[in-house]
Design a protein around this motif. Structure first.
Motif, PDB file in Angstrom:
ATOM      1  N   ILE A  13      -6.905  -2.371 -12.133  1.00  0.00           N
ATOM      2  CA  ILE A  13      -6.522  -3.190 -10.980  1.00  0.00           C
ATOM      3  C   ILE A  13      -6.922  -2.473  -9.700  1.00  0.00           C
ATOM      4  O   ILE A  13      -7.003  -1.247  -9.651  1.00  0.00           O
ATOM      5  CB  ILE A  13      -5.010  -3.515 -10.960  1.00  0.00           C
ATOM      6  CG1 ILE A  13      -4.160  -2.243 -10.965  1.00  0.00           C
ATOM      7  CG2 ILE A  13      -4.649  -4.421 -12.130  1.00  0.00           C
ATOM      8  CD1 ILE A  13      -2.667  -2.510 -10.779  1.00  0.00           C
ATOM      9  N   GLY A  14      -7.183  -3.268  -8.663  1.00  0.00           N
ATOM     10  CA  GLY A  14      -7.683  -2.729  -7.418  1.00  0.00           C
ATOM     11  C   GLY A  14      -6.593  -2.293  -6.462  1.00  0.00           C
ATOM     12  O   GLY A  14      -5.394  -2.316  -6.773  1.00  0.00           O
ATOM     13  N   ASN A  15      -7.025  -1.916  -5.271  1.00  0.00           N
ATOM     14  CA  ASN A  15      -6.157  -1.355  -4.251  1.00  0.00           C
ATOM     15  C   ASN A  15      -5.964  -2.303  -3.083  1.00  0.00           C
ATOM     16  O   ASN A  15      -6.919  -2.921  -2.605  1.00  0.00           O
ATOM     17  CB  ASN A  15      -6.750  -0.052  -3.705  1.00  0.00           C
ATOM     18  CG  ASN A  15      -6.886   1.015  -4.765  1.00  0.00           C
ATOM     19  OD1 ASN A  15      -5.949   1.297  -5.493  1.00  0.00           O
ATOM     20  ND2 ASN A  15      -8.071   1.599  -4.867  1.00  0.00           N
ATOM     21  N   SER A  16      -4.752  -2.387  -2.603  1.00  0.00           N
ATOM     22  CA  SER A  16      -4.462  -3.037  -1.333  1.00  0.00           C
ATOM     23  C   SER A  16      -5.086  -2.229  -0.205  1.00  0.00           C
ATOM     24  O   SER A  16      -5.363  -1.022  -0.354  1.00  0.00           O
ATOM     25  CB  SER A  16      -2.944  -3.131  -1.145  1.00  0.00           C
ATOM     26  OG  SER A  16      -2.615  -3.484   0.185  1.00  0.00           O
ATOM     27  N   GLN A  17      -5.278  -2.875   0.946  1.00  0.00           N
ATOM     28  CA  GLN A  17      -5.743  -2.147   2.118  1.00  0.00           C
ATOM     29  C   GLN A  17      -4.643  -1.252   2.689  1.00  0.00           C
ATOM     30  O   GLN A  17      -4.923  -0.403   3.531  1.00  0.00           O
ATOM     31  CB  GLN A  17      -6.227  -3.132   3.184  1.00  0.00           C
ATOM     32  CG  GLN A  17      -7.466  -3.909   2.772  1.00  0.00           C
ATOM     33  CD  GLN A  17      -7.903  -4.920   3.809  1.00  0.00           C
ATOM     34  OE1 GLN A  17      -7.528  -4.844   4.975  1.00  0.00           O
ATOM     35  NE2 GLN A  17      -8.709  -5.888   3.386  1.00  0.00           N
ATOM     36  N   VAL A  18      -3.414  -1.445   2.235  1.00  0.00           N
ATOM     37  CA  VAL A  18      -2.313  -0.576   2.643  1.00  0.00           C
ATOM     38  C   VAL A  18      -2.288   0.621   1.698  1.00  0.00           C
ATOM     39  O   VAL A  18      -2.146   0.447   0.484  1.00  0.00           O
ATOM     40  CB  VAL A  18      -0.964  -1.321   2.595  1.00  0.00           C
ATOM     41  CG1 VAL A  18       0.172  -0.395   3.016  1.00  0.00           C
ATOM     42  CG2 VAL A  18      -1.004  -2.554   3.495  1.00  0.00           C
TER      43      VAL A  18
END
Length: 268
Positions: A203-208
């Protein structure tokens, strides 16, 4: 997930700390949480996070969602299972446009099968199933105007163990990744599922900073909170414990835990 009254998710009480509340003190509107969340720009220690609702029975008018105080929706980019006809599956372009016009945000979720349903749980379909599901999800997401860089949250709507994760769910997510890439892939599930997805790198990363594309449900979480989750489903509509009514439909309610929770208008 709010699909039908026979869904049976256990419920556990949750809390929202002073630290959590203060995280929402700035930049909510700039983060794309819309005018519905703008009124939360100066919360106190007792304030709640902005909330999104999820539902399947039919499309709920944007005005009713705003009137209920929610900031947007998590809506399906999947079709109804055989023998069912959910009016909110999949999200349509006109409906998405009506939500955006009202200042509401949209997050995409995929779920076709379910335990005991007329189609088996999606995560049991292996790598090839993940490829097919990702292609379907992305076609429906983009047809409804979904942002090209926004994630889709794929559902593990069951209480699974580590062996099931390793042998069934993980290959399915690898198939999804092969189509969408890791950064556009998210997960819905309990505490362990969210943790395993993050540890497995699917799973990817939030910009936070510090947040991942994890949408945690309180079901099967045994009171634990995954700290990197961008969304937390604290109210689940069931026959025994109905969710709140919004526009005449019982819904699930989710706290927004990071200013970037995968909303379309932040990932154009």
């Amino acid at each position: 997930m709010s699909e039908s009254p026979e869904s049976a998710h256990p419920r556990r009480a949750g809390t929202f700390s002073r630290r959590d509340a203060l995280r929402y003190a700035t930049a909510l509107t700039a983060a794309g949480l819309g005018t519905a969340a703008a009124g939360l720009s100066a919360p106190t220690a007792a304030a709640a996070a902005p909330t999104l609702i999820d539902f399947a029975a039919r499309q709920i008018p944007a005005a009713d969602i705003r009137a209920a105080g929610h900031s947007g929706v998590i809506n399906y980019v999947s079709t109804s299972r055989p023998g069912s006809n959910f009016g909110a599956k999949p999200i349509t372009l006109p409906y998405a446009q009506s939500l955006h016009a009202a200042g509401l945000i949209v997050v995409s979720n995929f779920q076709y099968g379910k335990p005991g349903g007329t189609a088996p749980s999606d995560f049991t379909r292996g790598y090839a199933g993940g490829v097919a599901d990702a292609r379907t999800a992305w076609q429906l997401h983009t047809a409804a105007g979904g942002a090209k860089n926004a994630p889709v949250f794929f559902s593990v709507d069951d209480d699974i163990n580590r062996d099931t994760w390793n042998n069934l769910a993980l290959p399915w997510f690898r198939g999804i990744n092969s189509v969408l890439g890791v950064q556009r892939t998210g997960v819905y599930g309990g505490y362990d599922t969210c943790r395993w997805a993050a540890e497995s790198g699917v799973i990817g990363n939030s910009q936070v900073p510090g947040y991942r594309w994890a949408w945690q449900t309180r079901s099967w979480s045994n009171g634990q909170r995954f700290p990197a989750a961008v969304l937390y489903q604290h109210t689940i509509d069931t026959a025994s414990t109905p969710g709140p009514l919004v526009g005449g439909i019982r819904v699930d309610v989710n706290d927004v835990m990071a200013q970037d929770c995968g909303q379309w208008n932040k990932h154009l």
